[in-house]
Design a protein around this motif. Sequence first.
Motif, PDB file in Angstrom:
ATOM      1  N   GLU A 145       0.808  -1.221   0.000  1.00 33.18           N
ATOM      2  CA  GLU A 145       0.000   0.000   0.000  1.00 33.18           C
ATOM      3  C   GLU A 145       0.836   1.264   0.000  1.00 33.18           C
ATOM      4  O   GLU A 145       0.297   2.371  -0.156  1.00 33.18           O
ATOM      5  CB  GLU A 145      -0.927   0.007   1.229  1.00 33.18           C
ATOM      6  CG  GLU A 145      -0.230   0.213   2.561  1.00 33.18           C
ATOM      7  CD  GLU A 145       0.243  -1.068   3.201  1.00 33.18           C
ATOM      8  OE1 GLU A 145       0.443  -1.065   4.421  1.00 33.18           O
ATOM      9  OE2 GLU A 145       0.400  -2.071   2.471  1.00 33.18           O
ATOM     10  N   PHE A 146       2.163   1.145   0.145  1.00 36.14           N
ATOM     11  CA  PHE A 146       3.026   2.319   0.184  1.00 36.14           C
ATOM     12  C   PHE A 146       3.658   2.638  -1.174  1.00 36.14           C
ATOM     13  O   PHE A 146       4.648   3.380  -1.235  1.00 36.14           O
ATOM     14  CB  PHE A 146       4.129   2.138   1.234  1.00 36.14           C
ATOM     15  CG  PHE A 146       3.613   2.118   2.638  1.00 36.14           C
ATOM     16  CD1 PHE A 146       2.919   3.197   3.145  1.00 36.14           C
ATOM     17  CD2 PHE A 146       3.811   1.019   3.452  1.00 36.14           C
ATOM     18  CE1 PHE A 146       2.429   3.183   4.440  1.00 36.14           C
ATOM     19  CE2 PHE A 146       3.322   0.994   4.747  1.00 36.14           C
ATOM     20  CZ  PHE A 146       2.628   2.087   5.236  1.00 36.14           C
ATOM     21  N   VAL A 147       3.134   2.092  -2.250  1.00 33.30           N
ATOM     22  CA  VAL A 147       3.644   2.425  -3.584  1.00 33.30           C
ATOM     23  C   VAL A 147       3.556   3.932  -3.862  1.00 33.30           C
ATOM     24  O   VAL A 147       4.518   4.531  -4.350  1.00 33.30           O
ATOM     25  CB  VAL A 147       2.899   1.613  -4.663  1.00 33.30           C
ATOM     26  CG1 VAL A 147       3.219   2.136  -6.061  1.00 33.30           C
ATOM     27  CG2 VAL A 147       3.269   0.139  -4.567  1.00 33.30           C
ATOM     28  N   PRO A 148       2.425   4.601  -3.561  1.00 30.93           N
ATOM     29  CA  PRO A 148       2.405   6.064  -3.762  1.00 30.93           C
ATOM     30  C   PRO A 148       3.440   6.789  -2.909  1.00 30.93           C
ATOM     31  O   PRO A 148       3.907   7.868  -3.285  1.00 30.93           O
ATOM     32  CB  PRO A 148       0.978   6.455  -3.353  1.00 30.93           C
ATOM     33  CG  PRO A 148       0.174   5.216  -3.518  1.00 30.93           C
ATOM     34  CD  PRO A 148       1.096   4.108  -3.156  1.00 30.93           C
ATOM     35  N   GLU A 149       3.816   6.230  -1.762  1.00 27.62           N
ATOM     36  CA  GLU A 149       4.808   6.875  -0.907  1.00 27.62           C
ATOM     37  C   GLU A 149       6.163   6.975  -1.596  1.00 27.62           C
ATOM     38  O   GLU A 149       6.928   7.908  -1.345  1.00 27.62           O
ATOM     39  CB  GLU A 149       4.938   6.086   0.400  1.00 27.62           C
ATOM     40  CG  GLU A 149       5.932   6.646   1.382  1.00 27.62           C
ATOM     41  CD  GLU A 149       5.493   7.971   1.973  1.00 27.62           C
ATOM     42  OE1 GLU A 149       6.361   8.708   2.472  1.00 27.62           O
ATOM     43  OE2 GLU A 149       4.287   8.262   1.931  1.00 27.62           O
ATOM     44  N   VAL A 150       6.483   6.038  -2.475  1.00 26.86           N
ATOM     45  CA  VAL A 150       7.737   6.103  -3.227  1.00 26.86           C
ATOM     46  C   VAL A 150       7.751   7.362  -4.098  1.00 26.86           C
ATOM     47  O   VAL A 150       8.732   8.126  -4.111  1.00 26.86           O
ATOM     48  CB  VAL A 150       7.917   4.844  -4.087  1.00 26.86           C
ATOM     49  CG1 VAL A 150       9.219   4.905  -4.866  1.00 26.86           C
ATOM     50  CG2 VAL A 150       7.875   3.593  -3.221  1.00 26.86           C
ATOM     51  N   ALA A 151       6.666   7.605  -4.822  1.00 27.98           N
ATOM     52  CA  ALA A 151       6.585   8.790  -5.674  1.00 27.98           C
ATOM     53  C   ALA A 151       6.544  10.074  -4.843  1.00 27.98           C
ATOM     54  O   ALA A 151       7.154  11.088  -5.214  1.00 27.98           O
ATOM     55  CB  ALA A 151       5.350   8.704  -6.564  1.00 27.98           C
ATOM     56  N   ILE A 152       5.833  10.040  -3.704  1.00 33.19           N
ATOM     57  CA  ILE A 152       5.757  11.235  -2.851  1.00 33.19           C
ATOM     58  C   ILE A 152       7.139  11.603  -2.321  1.00 33.19           C
ATOM     59  O   ILE A 152       7.548  12.776  -2.335  1.00 33.19           O
ATOM     60  CB  ILE A 152       4.779  10.983  -1.682  1.00 33.19           C
ATOM     61  CG1 ILE A 152       3.345  10.856  -2.219  1.00 33.19           C
ATOM     62  CG2 ILE A 152       4.862  12.099  -0.652  1.00 33.19           C
ATOM     63  CD1 ILE A 152       2.348  10.408  -1.179  1.00 33.19           C
ATOM     64  N   SER A 153       7.888  10.618  -1.854  1.00 30.14           N
ATOM     65  CA  SER A 153       9.230  10.876  -1.348  1.00 30.14           C
ATOM     66  C   SER A 153      10.127  11.430  -2.445  1.00 30.14           C
ATOM     67  O   SER A 153      10.916  12.361  -2.224  1.00 30.14           O
ATOM     68  CB  SER A 153       9.836   9.588  -0.779  1.00 30.14           C
ATOM     69  OG  SER A 153       9.076   9.110   0.299  1.00 30.14           O
ATOM     70  N   ALA A 154      10.021  10.850  -3.633  1.00 26.20           N
ATOM     71  CA  ALA A 154      10.845  11.332  -4.744  1.00 26.20           C
ATOM     72  C   ALA A 154      10.517  12.783  -5.086  1.00 26.20           C
ATOM     73  O   ALA A 154      11.415  13.602  -5.314  1.00 26.20           O
ATOM     74  CB  ALA A 154      10.635  10.434  -5.964  1.00 26.20           C
TER      75      ALA A 154
END
Length: 415
Positions: A117-126
Amino acid sequence: MPEAVSATPVIKLVRRTTEPVAAQTLRSTAAAVISYVVALQVLPSQPAPLTAPLTALLVVQVTLYATLTTGIRRVNSVVAGVLVAIGFTALVGLTWWSLGLTIFASLIVGHLVRVSEFVPEVAISAMLVLGVTQVGSAAWHRVLETLIGAGVGMLFNLLLAPPVWVQSAGASIEGLAGGMGRMLRTMGDDIAGLGHVPVAHAAARLHEARRLDHAIVEVDASLRQAEDSLRLNPRVRQGLLARVVLRTGLDTLEICAVVLRVLSRTLTDLAKFRTDETLFPTDVAALLREVFGHMARAVESFARLITTQVAASAEDAEARLTEALAAGREARNRVADLLLEDVQEHPRQWQLHGALLSEIDRILDELDVDQRTERLTEELDRRAAELGERHPRLVALSRRLRGTGAEPPPPGVET
């Protein structure tokens, strides 16, 4: 709708009265505040290190197992996003098309590193790292804040272990079995009491049996929470055994619910053919009511057997289950003899009589104590084999420390 619809209201009531919402709210709040204070001490140059409390809120879950797995996935997602951002910044800098490529690459990387569920978190961090001028410093701060929040959340649940949800799952299973028992008794009363069963009435019972699927879904969710609460919990011994006992028990009840739905379908088909007469002769109807009553007691006793934590109570539940199964089989055999005589005199819908007896046999066989012991043993052997294949050295070390190879059986299960 009749009372025997399903156990869903019972399950919801159990959840409302057992989930410590206030305690979980306090735990999450305390973990977030502590992680923020720690982040301020470690990163004094950061004006508001809010990533740390945000991570702590996400990490402090209901169970210790969920806390650990969520924390690991959260850290992996942030680190992956930071690395993607650093790579793009070093090559092209920030433009509209590089932002799009960064988001696209981050989402792909998120799926590759399996952060769920943290896939969007990768893009947010980037994106957060990509939008600052000092990329190296921002990236380091982002990772460090995440590590602080995840670490505080994990330590919080290690020191203050969350509750074990076995009792709640057991109440849900007993609620499901109680609903099935009421439905069986009601069906027996319809056959013996109404005599002539209208098609619409039989179809309504079939609809109630189909609604048991919804109750099973809710019980399964409660059981998954209980299984997670047993994993890696320092307060729990023989967690695997408890999980297997409850899971195999729910599987048995789910099979019985399916057969109960088929049984309702058979009675509905009989009602369609016998619109101007009784479903069964009076003597057969009385015996069928007795059979359905024994099946109801067997289902309820089976649920108590798999959910009880006290040996004496388990033995009592097993005795009641054995007694109900024996009485049910005896009454079923008498029904079969009477139906055979009836079919020889009036050979109409004989196949439905056979289907009815087969469905009764299936429920009684599924609840059999020997069947349960065999299924439980097979599942324990399968889990042990899987664990041995994945972690052979860990299993060998665990057996040396215990001095034995296997866990003792639960109450009411013979080896």
